[in-house]
Design an enzyme around this catalytic site. Sequence first.
Site, PDB file in Angstrom:
ATOM      1  N   HIS A 190       0.826  -1.209   0.000  1.00 43.38           N
ATOM      2  CA  HIS A 190       0.000   0.000   0.000  1.00 43.38           C
ATOM      3  C   HIS A 190       0.858   1.255   0.000  1.00 43.38           C
ATOM      4  O   HIS A 190       2.048   1.220   0.299  1.00 43.38           O
ATOM      5  CB  HIS A 190      -0.987  -0.007   1.156  1.00 43.38           C
ATOM      6  CG  HIS A 190      -0.378  -0.014   2.529  1.00 43.38           C
ATOM      7  ND1 HIS A 190       0.194  -1.129   3.092  1.00 43.38           N
ATOM      8  CD2 HIS A 190      -0.255   0.980   3.452  1.00 43.38           C
ATOM      9  CE1 HIS A 190       0.622  -0.839   4.305  1.00 43.38           C
ATOM     10  NE2 HIS A 190       0.376   0.428   4.562  1.00 43.38           N
ATOM     11  N   HIS A 232       1.791   3.850   1.663  1.00 43.58           N
ATOM     12  CA  HIS A 232       2.270   4.591   2.828  1.00 43.58           C
ATOM     13  C   HIS A 232       3.797   4.649   2.786  1.00 43.58           C
ATOM     14  O   HIS A 232       4.438   3.779   2.205  1.00 43.58           O
ATOM     15  CB  HIS A 232       1.792   3.941   4.138  1.00 43.58           C
ATOM     16  CG  HIS A 232       0.371   4.270   4.470  1.00 43.58           C
ATOM     17  ND1 HIS A 232      -0.379   3.542   5.364  1.00 43.58           N
ATOM     18  CD2 HIS A 232      -0.440   5.273   4.011  1.00 43.58           C
ATOM     19  CE1 HIS A 232      -1.601   4.083   5.453  1.00 43.58           C
ATOM     20  NE2 HIS A 232      -1.653   5.123   4.640  1.00 43.58           N
ATOM     21  N   ASP A 271       6.173   3.943   4.678  1.00 42.62           N
ATOM     22  CA  ASP A 271       7.017   2.849   5.162  1.00 42.62           C
ATOM     23  C   ASP A 271       7.000   1.618   4.252  1.00 42.62           C
ATOM     24  O   ASP A 271       7.690   0.635   4.532  1.00 42.62           O
ATOM     25  CB  ASP A 271       6.663   2.467   6.617  1.00 42.62           C
ATOM     26  CG  ASP A 271       5.174   2.359   6.877  1.00 42.62           C
ATOM     27  OD1 ASP A 271       4.365   2.751   6.004  1.00 42.62           O
ATOM     28  OD2 ASP A 271       4.805   1.886   7.962  1.00 42.62           O
ATOM     29  N   HIS A 272       6.230   1.669   3.171  1.00 42.07           N
ATOM     30  CA  HIS A 272       6.186   0.531   2.233  1.00 42.07           C
ATOM     31  C   HIS A 272       6.382   0.971   0.780  1.00 42.07           C
ATOM     32  O   HIS A 272       6.798   0.177  -0.062  1.00 42.07           O
ATOM     33  CB  HIS A 272       4.858  -0.223   2.362  1.00 42.07           C
ATOM     34  CG  HIS A 272       4.484  -0.477   3.783  1.00 42.07           C
ATOM     35  ND1 HIS A 272       5.173  -1.371   4.569  1.00 42.07           N
ATOM     36  CD2 HIS A 272       3.558   0.109   4.587  1.00 42.07           C
ATOM     37  CE1 HIS A 272       4.660  -1.345   5.799  1.00 42.07           C
ATOM     38  NE2 HIS A 272       3.693  -0.459   5.842  1.00 42.07           N
ATOM     39  N   HIS A 297      -7.238  -0.084   5.312  1.00 41.69           N
ATOM     40  CA  HIS A 297      -6.038   0.637   5.753  1.00 41.69           C
ATOM     41  C   HIS A 297      -5.686   1.723   4.722  1.00 41.69           C
ATOM     42  O   HIS A 297      -5.292   2.825   5.083  1.00 41.69           O
ATOM     43  CB  HIS A 297      -4.906  -0.365   5.940  1.00 41.69           C
ATOM     44  CG  HIS A 297      -3.674   0.219   6.534  1.00 41.69           C
ATOM     45  ND1 HIS A 297      -3.549   0.502   7.871  1.00 41.69           N
ATOM     46  CD2 HIS A 297      -2.509   0.611   5.966  1.00 41.69           C
ATOM     47  CE1 HIS A 297      -2.353   1.036   8.108  1.00 41.69           C
ATOM     48  NE2 HIS A 297      -1.709   1.113   6.957  1.00 41.69           N
ATOM     49  N   TYR A 325      -7.093   7.315  12.584  1.00 41.31           N
ATOM     50  CA  TYR A 325      -8.052   7.132  11.492  1.00 41.31           C
ATOM     51  C   TYR A 325      -9.456   7.519  11.958  1.00 41.31           C
ATOM     52  O   TYR A 325      -9.900   7.134  13.032  1.00 41.31           O
ATOM     53  CB  TYR A 325      -8.081   5.662  11.039  1.00 41.31           C
ATOM     54  CG  TYR A 325      -7.047   5.281   9.999  1.00 41.31           C
ATOM     55  CD1 TYR A 325      -5.852   5.978   9.871  1.00 41.31           C
ATOM     56  CD2 TYR A 325      -7.279   4.208   9.145  1.00 41.31           C
ATOM     57  CE1 TYR A 325      -4.908   5.604   8.916  1.00 41.31           C
ATOM     58  CE2 TYR A 325      -6.340   3.821   8.195  1.00 41.31           C
ATOM     59  CZ  TYR A 325      -5.157   4.525   8.088  1.00 41.31           C
ATOM     60  OH  TYR A 325      -4.241   4.148   7.149  1.00 41.31           O
ATOM     61  N   HIS A 328       4.394  -5.524   7.800  1.00 38.77           N
ATOM     62  CA  HIS A 328       5.198  -5.314   9.015  1.00 38.77           C
ATOM     63  C   HIS A 328       5.540  -6.666   9.631  1.00 38.77           C
ATOM     64  O   HIS A 328       4.668  -7.535   9.762  1.00 38.77           O
ATOM     65  CB  HIS A 328       4.428  -4.485  10.052  1.00 38.77           C
ATOM     66  CG  HIS A 328       4.342  -3.034   9.691  1.00 38.77           C
ATOM     67  ND1 HIS A 328       5.380  -2.143   9.915  1.00 38.77           N
ATOM     68  CD2 HIS A 328       3.359  -2.322   9.109  1.00 38.77           C
ATOM     69  CE1 HIS A 328       5.030  -0.945   9.487  1.00 38.77           C
ATOM     70  NE2 HIS A 328       3.812  -1.028   8.986  1.00 38.77           N
TER      71      HIS A 328
HETATM   72 ZN   LIG Z   1       0.252   1.678   6.331  1.00 40.63          ZN
END
Ligand SMILES: [Zn+2]
Length: 257
Positions: free
Chosen positions: A80, A82, A84-85, A156, A184, A218
């Site tokens: 996705h 974000h 961190d990815h 998410h 959220y 994660h």
């Molecule tokens: Zn995320």
Amino acid sequence: MILAALLFAAHTGNNPIAPFRIVGNVFYVGASDVTSFLIVTNKGHIVIDGGYEDTAPMILANIRTLGFQPRDVKLILNSHGHTDHAGGIDALRRATGAKFLAAKEEAPLLARGGLDDPQFGDRFPFPPTPPDTLLQDNQKVTLGDTTLVAHLTPGHTHGCTTWTLRAAGKDVVFLCSISAPTEYKLVGNPLWPNAVEDYRSSFAKLRALPCDVFLGSHGGFFDLAAKIGHPERFIDPAGYKAHLHRMEAAFNKRVAP
Ligand SMILES: [Zn+2]
């Protein structure tokens, strides 16, 4: 809200760790918690997720450590959009020349570099990385002898994509994320009016996926730290079910009237 911002700023889970084989042609090339996976085929390689922008050099080094070449990576996939990815994907594309395939529902967020996220707003930007090819729900992606399936599991993010493949006779699931961070706004979010319904349909869909080897965006989702050095522990269907159960219980509590 502040805590989450600090966690992102400190790049939690981004410590280097040694790469290793998980199962069959699936290798771990990510950081201590922010994951990245290398799938080796007879026609080149596939990478799932790029970590943060500064995870990308670690991923490239890990690929080399395993004896493979970054230039042989032909496809890059994403869980996705974000930071961190997806933060490292632009750097991985430039280093490998690979094509980037992502869900059509996630493409706008990836192209905006995480800005104008319906939940996070502009807080976690990353280098914009518009996909070369847009994928539909249940679309198969084949390279050489290996086929992955993209399962759209929104909640998410809008285009959160859970990937599956068969490796060494096992069903491998790369869970996008079914978490609902505390900041959220799940109910009454004008930018995402049906967020709750999306999560609920994704929980149902994820529960129905066959899973022997549980992986995800994660390491904490699938207890990576406790499995490193113990290949047999990656066969963990119970861990997959338990994670979904835990996340769904937390979600239900969040949205309870
Ligand atoms: Zn995320």
